[in-house]
Design a protein around this motif. Structure first.
Motif, PDB file in Angstrom:
ATOM      1  N   LYS A 150      -8.101 -14.672 -14.996  1.00  0.00           N
ATOM      2  CA  LYS A 150      -9.003 -15.418 -13.728  1.00  0.00           C
ATOM      3  C   LYS A 150      -8.618 -17.021 -13.623  1.00  0.00           C
ATOM      4  O   LYS A 150      -8.649 -17.752 -14.713  1.00  0.00           O
ATOM      5  N   VAL A 151      -8.739 -17.459 -12.378  1.00  0.00           N
ATOM      6  CA  VAL A 151      -8.607 -18.965 -12.338  1.00  0.00           C
ATOM      7  C   VAL A 151      -9.797 -19.312 -11.294  1.00  0.00           C
ATOM      8  O   VAL A 151     -10.071 -18.588 -10.311  1.00  0.00           O
ATOM      9  N   PHE A 152     -10.544 -20.447 -11.711  1.00  0.00           N
ATOM     10  CA  PHE A 152     -11.499 -20.981 -10.754  1.00  0.00           C
ATOM     11  C   PHE A 152     -10.754 -22.122 -10.391  1.00  0.00           C
ATOM     12  O   PHE A 152     -10.396 -23.150 -11.193  1.00  0.00           O
ATOM     13  N   LEU A 153     -10.583 -22.249  -9.073  1.00  0.00           N
ATOM     14  CA  LEU A 153      -9.760 -23.427  -8.460  1.00  0.00           C
ATOM     15  C   LEU A 153     -10.912 -24.268  -7.955  1.00  0.00           C
ATOM     16  O   LEU A 153     -11.918 -24.078  -7.435  1.00  0.00           O
ATOM     17  N   GLU A 154     -10.694 -25.606  -8.572  1.00  0.00           N
ATOM     18  CA  GLU A 154     -11.631 -26.781  -8.153  1.00  0.00           C
ATOM     19  C   GLU A 154     -10.985 -28.075  -7.193  1.00  0.00           C
ATOM     20  O   GLU A 154      -9.812 -28.033  -7.546  1.00  0.00           O
ATOM     21  N   ALA A 155     -11.616 -28.859  -6.496  1.00  0.00           N
ATOM     22  CA  ALA A 155     -11.066 -30.019  -6.115  1.00  0.00           C
ATOM     23  C   ALA A 155     -12.350 -30.968  -5.667  1.00  0.00           C
ATOM     24  O   ALA A 155     -13.197 -30.241  -5.352  1.00  0.00           O
ATOM     25  N   ALA A 156     -12.279 -32.276  -5.773  1.00  0.00           N
ATOM     26  CA  ALA A 156     -13.297 -32.989  -5.525  1.00  0.00           C
ATOM     27  C   ALA A 156     -13.780 -32.567  -3.883  1.00  0.00           C
ATOM     28  O   ALA A 156     -12.927 -32.297  -3.266  1.00  0.00           O
ATOM     29  N   ALA A 157     -15.064 -32.804  -3.651  1.00  0.00           N
ATOM     30  CA  ALA A 157     -15.687 -32.383  -2.441  1.00  0.00           C
ATOM     31  C   ALA A 157     -15.066 -33.094  -1.186  1.00  0.00           C
ATOM     32  O   ALA A 157     -14.579 -32.709  -0.127  1.00  0.00           O
ATOM     33  N   GLU A 158     -14.683 -34.393  -1.520  1.00  0.00           N
ATOM     34  CA  GLU A 158     -14.125 -35.247  -0.413  1.00  0.00           C
ATOM     35  C   GLU A 158     -12.737 -34.657  -0.129  1.00  0.00           C
ATOM     36  O   GLU A 158     -12.318 -34.754   1.139  1.00  0.00           O
ATOM     37  N   ALA A 159     -12.071 -34.495  -1.008  1.00  0.00           N
ATOM     38  CA  ALA A 159     -10.737 -33.722  -0.827  1.00  0.00           C
ATOM     39  C   ALA A 159     -10.631 -32.494  -0.082  1.00  0.00           C
ATOM     40  O   ALA A 159      -9.794 -32.294   0.675  1.00  0.00           O
ATOM     41  N   ARG A 160     -11.597 -31.647  -0.690  1.00  0.00           N
ATOM     42  CA  ARG A 160     -11.607 -30.449   0.366  1.00  0.00           C
ATOM     43  C   ARG A 160     -12.183 -30.465   1.579  1.00  0.00           C
ATOM     44  O   ARG A 160     -11.322 -29.971   2.552  1.00  0.00           O
ATOM     45  N   ALA A 161     -12.777 -31.463   1.927  1.00  0.00           N
ATOM     46  CA  ALA A 161     -13.199 -31.608   3.378  1.00  0.00           C
ATOM     47  C   ALA A 161     -12.367 -32.210   4.068  1.00  0.00           C
ATOM     48  O   ALA A 161     -11.917 -31.613   5.238  1.00  0.00           O
ATOM     49  N   GLU A 162     -11.500 -33.148   3.486  1.00  0.00           N
ATOM     50  CA  GLU A 162     -10.120 -33.688   4.291  1.00  0.00           C
ATOM     51  C   GLU A 162      -9.355 -32.774   4.470  1.00  0.00           C
ATOM     52  O   GLU A 162      -8.515 -32.935   5.552  1.00  0.00           O
ATOM     53  N   ARG A 163      -8.989 -31.777   3.481  1.00  0.00           N
ATOM     54  CA  ARG A 163      -8.037 -30.669   3.708  1.00  0.00           C
ATOM     55  C   ARG A 163      -8.571 -29.917   4.930  1.00  0.00           C
ATOM     56  O   ARG A 163      -7.466 -29.652   5.601  1.00  0.00           O
ATOM     57  N   ARG A 164      -9.580 -29.617   5.119  1.00  0.00           N
ATOM     58  CA  ARG A 164     -10.110 -28.760   6.105  1.00  0.00           C
ATOM     59  C   ARG A 164      -9.933 -29.536   7.627  1.00  0.00           C
ATOM     60  O   ARG A 164      -9.627 -28.959   8.318  1.00  0.00           O
ATOM     61  N   TRP A 165     -10.382 -30.776   7.534  1.00  0.00           N
ATOM     62  CA  TRP A 165     -10.315 -31.577   8.632  1.00  0.00           C
ATOM     63  C   TRP A 165      -8.799 -31.822   9.022  1.00  0.00           C
ATOM     64  O   TRP A 165      -8.518 -31.738  10.267  1.00  0.00           O
ATOM     65  N   LYS A 166      -8.004 -31.855   8.180  1.00  0.00           N
ATOM     66  CA  LYS A 166      -6.435 -31.878   8.626  1.00  0.00           C
ATOM     67  C   LYS A 166      -5.952 -30.712   9.269  1.00  0.00           C
ATOM     68  O   LYS A 166      -5.127 -30.660  10.169  1.00  0.00           O
ATOM     69  N   GLU A 167      -6.442 -29.511   8.492  1.00  0.00           N
ATOM     70  CA  GLU A 167      -5.933 -28.369   9.107  1.00  0.00           C
ATOM     71  C   GLU A 167      -6.550 -28.082  10.439  1.00  0.00           C
ATOM     72  O   GLU A 167      -5.836 -27.583  11.444  1.00  0.00           O
ATOM     73  N   HIS A 168      -7.894 -28.308  10.963  1.00  0.00           N
ATOM     74  CA  HIS A 168      -8.310 -28.459  12.375  1.00  0.00           C
ATOM     75  C   HIS A 168      -7.551 -29.328  13.200  1.00  0.00           C
ATOM     76  O   HIS A 168      -7.154 -29.015  14.264  1.00  0.00           O
ATOM     77  N   ALA A 169      -7.070 -30.386  12.817  1.00  0.00           N
ATOM     78  CA  ALA A 169      -6.431 -31.443  13.290  1.00  0.00           C
ATOM     79  C   ALA A 169      -5.109 -30.987  13.860  1.00  0.00           C
ATOM     80  O   ALA A 169      -4.623 -31.251  14.836  1.00  0.00           O
TER      81      ALA A 169
END
Ligand code: CDP
Ligand code: CDP
Length: 241
Positions: A150-169
């Motif tokens: 079992k793995v629980f993946l985490e990342a800072a909230a800002e990094a996660r939102a930026e990744r999503r933003w980039k994906e949309h872009a």
């Protein structure tokens, strides 16, 4: 070697899908995206004009009357990772479920116990054989509580939102970063605070914070953990990871 069941959970944008796909491909395992099932049901509910996303009884009935299938699509030259084709009552909705509206709706339908019961049962059937990497929010806690890794993946909230933003872009959708941050924040909160199967790290899940790691590096780490577990199991050290 015994084939493992690998559960990867974590908040939005933590890298679950991209990392799980690479892990599954390298290990020759089946990749299953449980979130796609919640998204597919949400899409159907949105298309049923007037079916309020809070109407628990109706949504549970809709879940029971709906067929959602995840088809494994092997890696190809065009797309070097495995992924899932999502079929909603036989119709390909793989792309249609990837909108912000569907993501928000998915996190609403996912708060309903009756809906979860139907989808969890389908996920358990899909992963029954082992040799599977399933990612979501409750895989290690509810769907496969006996998963060997079992793995629980985490990342800072800002990094996660930026990744999503980039994906949309990259898809040509230029949204304000603040809007994406707010959407991710709302969805995380709903997932963490819901009464049924909230997003929480299983006590025996390995916490991997990949804020400063890429997809490849994170996948390699999980593959190392998987090989370690395989060896432990082969040596008869079956206990929890
Ligand atoms: O499935 P989940 O929402 O957890 O995240 P994802 O869809 O796998 O990842 C969101 C985006 O972040 C993708 O474009 C990934 O390529 C990227 N990502 C990254 O840049 N670095 C990571 N360590 C993990 C993901
Ligand atoms: O890819 P991303 O992390 O943005 O979301 P997803 O995995 O596609 O899941 C969409 C929504 O479905 C989540 O926000 C959760 O509310 C819900 N979900 C869940 O409750 N349990 C799961 N095992 C998977 C998804």
């Amino acid at each position: 070697m015994k084939k493992l069941t690998i559960a990867i959970d974590g908040p939005a944008g933590s890298g679950k899908s991209s990392v799980a796909r690479v892990v599954a491909q390298r290990l020759g395992y089946l990749y299953l995206d449980s979130g796609a099932m919640y998204r597919a049901l949400a899409l159907k509910a949105l298309e049923h004009n007037g079916l309020a996303l809070t109407s628990e009884k109706e949504l549970e009935a809709l879940a029971r009357a709906t067929q959602i299938e995840l088809e494994a699509v092997p890696a190809s030259l065009g797309d070097p990772t495995v992924h899932n084709r999502v079929l909603l009552d036989g119709e390909d909705v793989t792309q249609a479920i990837r909108t912000g509206e569907v993501a928000q709706a998915a996190s609403r339908v996912a708060t309903i116990a009756g809906v979860r019961a139907v989808l969890v049962a389908a996920q358990q059937r899909a992963g029954l054989q082992g040799g599977v990497v399933m990612e979501g929010r409750d895989i290690g806690t509810v769907v496969f509580p006996c998963a060997e890794l079992k793995v629980f993946l985490e990342a800072a909230a800002e990094a996660r939102a930026e990744r999503r933003w980039k994906e949309h872009a990259e898809k040509g959708e230029h949204l304000p970063l603040g809007q994406v941050q707010e959407e991710v924040r709302q969805r995380d909160r709903r997932d963490i605070e819901r009464k049924v199967s909230p997003l929480v790290r299983a006590a025996d899940a390995v916490l991997v914070d990949n804020t400063a790691m890429g997809v490849e590096e994170t996948a390699r780490l999980i593959i190392l953990l998987a090989h370690e577990r395989e060896k432990e199991l082969a040596a008869g050290l079956g206990g929890t990871p």
